[in-house]
Scaffold this motif. Structure first.
Motif, PDB file in Angstrom:
ATOM      1  N   VAL A  52     100.499  38.246  27.280  1.00 26.99           N
ATOM      2  CA  VAL A  52      99.594  37.149  26.918  1.00 26.99           C
ATOM      3  C   VAL A  52      98.284  37.268  27.689  1.00 26.99           C
ATOM      4  N   THR A  65      99.192  33.065  17.165  1.00 25.33           N
ATOM      5  CA  THR A  65      98.708  32.002  18.042  1.00 25.33           C
ATOM      6  C   THR A  65      98.331  30.789  17.215  1.00 25.33           C
ATOM      7  N   MET A  69     100.737  31.128  22.090  1.00 27.62           N
ATOM      8  CA  MET A  69     101.127  32.397  21.495  1.00 27.62           C
ATOM      9  C   MET A  69     102.633  32.351  21.248  1.00 27.62           C
ATOM     10  N   PHE A 109     102.697  30.176  26.090  1.00 20.79           N
ATOM     11  CA  PHE A 109     103.435  30.923  25.080  1.00 20.79           C
ATOM     12  C   PHE A 109     104.843  30.377  24.916  1.00 20.79           C
TER      13      PHE A 109
END
Length: 334
Positions: free
Chosen positions: A320, A212, A217, A198
């Motif tokens: 996440v 995403t 992400m 992420f």
């Protein structure tokens, strides 16, 4: 049979006349709202007293934080040349290095304690350089430096013993926030290659759900209304510091700035809590700007909202992981 029908009909009519209604089927229960998520993070994570203060806040409120660590603070003056930034000579940094080997040891201890308490250790790169013009290779070089220095910090600095499980902690630094929130296309090409999951370098007009792309992400600090005129400001202490005092210390107005900050945080929270419950992201540094006004506001805010039964103050990594688990379950179930 007709007479029996008339008796039943008469009985129902009599009940209605007496004010007794035939019961309707029970209404379906209203859908349960998801818990409100609040994600609080810290950039650079330098000062030892602020490590302790943030961990104490987490212990009081049940929160889990993300610490985006700058790896130059894991190098002493003697080991600073272990780091070479893209386009720079060895031992250069925009934010300096740790003052001593002992300071490095103390910081490593705090990182280890935070990780053991369930907090998320992420990357803020190393030397806090603006990477807006960096290539993919430059970003990969910076990520490589971060991973090497974090994982080998004990041995690089000659600090013993290295705690059991330290390298596993280092290998789980899956998140990144760019210094100055300065991202470019090359960054998002490099992140999956470097093993990140992420990125939290974005800025959005109000809270938004993460998206995403290429396995990464992407989160965004929201602009939230603040002050007497409700002008939008990025929900980060430094941006509030610039808004309130032009980036200069005004300790005499610390209480006013703390109240304004708290009011902005709480109003942004209330909109989501009473509405769509989009995660609210807030960013901080370990610097006590305007005599600690923004930390005082954070502690007041977290003490009120993180303890609510339908609120979760969690880390980026936790969010996440949960989303990935939900996606996997939905895929299996489908």
């Amino acid at each position: 049979m007709p007479r029996l029908y008339r008796v039943v009909a008469f009985s129902i009519a009599s009940l209605a006349a007496a004010g007794t209604a035939v019961a309707d089927p029970p209404a379906a229960p209203a859908p349960t709202k998801p818990k409100q998520v609040v994600i609080i993070s810290f950039d650079s994570a330098r000062d030892i007293p602020q490590w302790k203060r943030s961990r104490a806040l987490a212990a009081r409120t049940g929160a889990h934080f993300t610490y985006f660590v700058s790896c130059v603070f894991l190098l002493s003056p003697k080991t600073r040349k272990e780091y070479t930034a893209p386009g720079k000579t060895a031992g250069k940094s925009n934010i300096g290095f740790a003052a001593s080997k002992q300071e490095v040891a103390d910081r490593l201890e705090q990182i280890n304690l935070a990780a053991s308490e369930g907090h998320d250790i992420g990357s803020h790169g190393c030397g806090h350089f603006d990477g807006k013009d960096w290539s993919k290779a430059d970003w990969l070089s910076e990520f490589g430096s971060f991973s090497h220095i974090l994982e080998s910090a004990y041995s690089i600095n000659g600090i013993a013993p290295e705690p059991a499980g330290w390298r596993e902690i280092a290998r789980k630094a899956f998140g990144f926030r760019a210094p100055y929130l300065s991202a470019n296309k090359a960054l998002y090409e490099a992140l999956p290659r470097a093993g990140y999951l992420f990125d939290a370098s974005g800025v959005s007009r109000g809270p938004v759900r993460p998206t995403t792309a290429n396995g990464i992400m992407r989160f965004s600090l929201p602009q939230i209304p603040e002050g007497p005129r409700s002008r939008p400001v990025i929900a980060m202490d430094y941006n509030l510091y610039v808004r309130h005092s032009g980036g200069f210390e005004r300790p005499s107005k610390a209480d006013e700035f703390a109240d304004r900050t708290y009011d902005a945080f709480r109003a942004a929270f209330d909109v989501q809590y009473q509405g769509k419950r989009i995660p609210l992201e807030l960013g901080f540094h370990f610097t006590l700007m305007n005599d600690g006004a923004y930390w005082n506001a954070l502690e007041r805010f977290a003490g009120e909202v993180c303890t609510k039964p339908d609120v979760e103050c969690i880390s980026y990594r936790d969010y996440v992981s949960r989303q990935r688990a939900d996606e996997k379950q939905a895929s299996v179930g489908g």
